[in-house]
Design a protein around this motif. Structure first.
Motif, PDB file in Angstrom:
ATOM      1  N   THR A  99       0.798  -1.224   0.000  1.00 39.72           N
ATOM      2  CA  THR A  99       0.000   0.000   0.000  1.00 39.72           C
ATOM      3  C   THR A  99       0.840   1.288   0.000  1.00 39.72           C
ATOM      4  OG1 THR A  99      -1.970  -0.989   0.949  1.00 39.72           O
ATOM      5  CG2 THR A  99      -1.620   1.342   1.427  1.00 39.72           C
ATOM      6  N   ALA A 122      -3.842  -3.367  -0.938  1.00 42.90           N
ATOM      7  CA  ALA A 122      -5.216  -3.734  -0.572  1.00 42.90           C
ATOM      8  C   ALA A 122      -5.886  -2.813   0.437  1.00 42.90           C
ATOM      9  CB  ALA A 122      -5.203  -5.179  -0.058  1.00 42.90           C
ATOM     10  N   TYR A 166      -0.296  -0.894   9.631  1.00 42.81           N
ATOM     11  CA  TYR A 166      -0.312   0.004   8.467  1.00 42.81           C
ATOM     12  C   TYR A 166      -1.622  -0.236   7.723  1.00 42.81           C
ATOM     13  CZ  TYR A 166       1.097  -3.460   4.839  1.00 42.81           C
ATOM     14  OH  TYR A 166       1.150  -4.508   3.971  1.00 42.81           O
ATOM     15  N   SER A 221       1.393 -10.967   2.994  1.00 41.22           N
ATOM     16  CA  SER A 221       1.961 -12.267   2.625  1.00 41.22           C
ATOM     17  C   SER A 221       3.448 -12.170   2.345  1.00 41.22           C
ATOM     18  CB  SER A 221       1.287 -12.786   1.355  1.00 41.22           C
ATOM     19  OG  SER A 221       0.222 -13.613   1.692  1.00 41.22           O
ATOM     20  N   ASP A 249      -4.216 -14.186   2.933  1.00 42.72           N
ATOM     21  CA  ASP A 249      -2.802 -13.765   2.903  1.00 42.72           C
ATOM     22  C   ASP A 249      -1.955 -14.646   3.831  1.00 42.72           C
ATOM     23  OD1 ASP A 249      -3.280 -10.597   1.908  1.00 42.72           O
ATOM     24  OD2 ASP A 249      -4.865 -11.470   3.124  1.00 42.72           O
TER      25      ASP A 249
END
Ligand code: PHB
Length: 390
Positions: A99, A122, A166, A221, A249
């Motif tokens: 991200t 995501a 995060y 992941s 994930d």
């Protein structure tokens, strides 16, 4: 006569090359370091798409230019995004595993007249930072909402949440809490860990001490998800009956051999399983395994990249190869197709992908390999995080 024909042919060849453009697509992702396997999956998905559909759209040739950002590093991502737009003159940007790396580049899309196709990152809010972003992956709101209900229905009433501190982690925490409390459950504690955390024993102790009947977890992941699930198994949490819930994930297929039998039965919710049973997925996995060279390495970023290429090809088609970010993005609003993951569409308002989310269970296939076996389908899920992100 022969001379005239030859010179006409030469002129034709010249004119056709003059009209055919090379359309450059800049792909940013982790291609070295601890997350290199995730970047390798981006490349496998792109290679698979181009092997099956060719490298031409009309007369134009598509060329991929890769740039390596090994970790979540917004400054490096921004510098490479700028370099791709200004120096390489890419017409499209794509990829973006983390991200913060996507968020660092969205502010320059408008000025560069370049759409971005997010193939993994995501966090819901990415879409609100620029009208030139389209996403073909998932959000952690989208994947974590269904598992909250599953956890409650399994008889778990008190859960502790543990996430990386995060964007996608905070979204996953909020999504799980919203779904779980709505169902009637209680989140007794919410732990946020620094992204760099790799010793999970103290966290496992806090989970034990919390008295929760279940843990919900999200980490991006890679090596740390493997470490986290291993710690859950090895620190006696599993044995003591603390149930494990997470988005997919945490059990990507490439981690399953290292987790072994200890992972059997773990339930996760996600948009894609390599074992998804459909003709589209058969075609995709054959091409992607050829591209990646080893079936055991294939994982979800490949399908985000494969579908991302589909969107880019549609954009090139709609603009006739001309650089027009607005026209390109407008052309794919509402686009629907059958992905290797199942039926999907681009929501015209959010530009995020609407898709099925599957409940899966780690199982052993007939050939002895570990898979995420789909056991339930939540159809046509949009992104519940968009309202929250505004
Ligand atoms: C993200 O940084 O948005 C991200 C990375 C890896 C994941 C999910 C989300 O598995």
């Amino acid at each position: 006569m022969k001379k005239i024909i030859l010179s006409t042919l030469a002129a034709l060849a010249l004119s056709s090359t003059a009209y055919a453009d090379v359309i450059k697509v800049g792909v940013v992702g982790p291609f070295s370091g601890p997350f290199a396997l995730q970047g390798k999956n981006f490349k496998a998905g792109i290679d698979a798409y181009m092997a099956l559909n060719g490298n031409k759209v009309g007369n134009d040739t598509v060329e991929i230019i890769y740039r390596d950002v090994p970790a979540a590093d917004p400054a490096q991502s921004k510098a490479l995004g700028q370099e791709l737009i200004v120096k390489e003159k890419v017409q499209y940007l794509a990829g973006f595993y983390f991200t913060p790396d996507a968020m660092a580049v969205t502010p320059i899309l408008k000025q560069g007249n370049v759409p971005m196709v997010v193939m993994n990152a995501a966090t819901s809010a990415i879409m609100n930072t620029s009208p030139f972003v389209v996403r073909t992956s998932f959000t952690t709101w989208q994947t974590s909402t269904p598992i909250a209900k599953v956890a409650f229905d399994a008889g778990v009433k008190k859960v502790i949440t543990v996430v990386s501190d995060y964007g996608p982690g905070v979204d996953a925490e909020n999504a799980f809490k919203a779904g779980f409390t709505k169902a009637g459950g209680e989140v007794v504690q919410a732990i946020r860990m620094p992204l760099s955390t790799n010793d999970f024993s103290p966290i496992m102790q806090r989970i034990k001490d919390s008295g929760a009947q279940g843990v919900f977890a999200f980490l991006p992941s890679g090596p740390t998800t493997l470490g986290f699930v291993k710690a859950y198994n090895d620190n006696g949490l599993k044995a003591s009956g603390v149930k494990f819930f997470a988005p997919g994930d945490l059990t990507q297929e490439s981690d399953l051999p290292a987790l072994g039998d200890a992972a059997l039965g773990i339930q996760t919710s996600f948009h894609y399983a390599v074992s998804h049973d459909s003709p589209e997925n058969k075609k995709f996995t054959e091409a992607a395994i050829k591209a990646i060279g080893n079936k055991a390495e294939l994982s979800f970023p490949a399908v985000g990249a494969y579908d991302g290429m589909h969107v880019i090809y549609k954009m090139i088609e709609a603009t006739g190869g001309k650089q027009d970010a607005q026209k390109a993005v407008d052309a794919v609003k509402g686009l629907s197709w059958v992905s290797p993951r199942g039926p999907v569409s681009i929501d015209p308002e959010s530009r995020h992908i609407t898709q099925n989310i599957y409940l899966r269970e780690v199982a052993k296939a007939a050939d002895g390999t570990y898979i995420n076996k789909e056991v339930q389908t939540f159809e046509k899920q949009g992104d519940p995080g968009l309202a929250a992100a505004k």
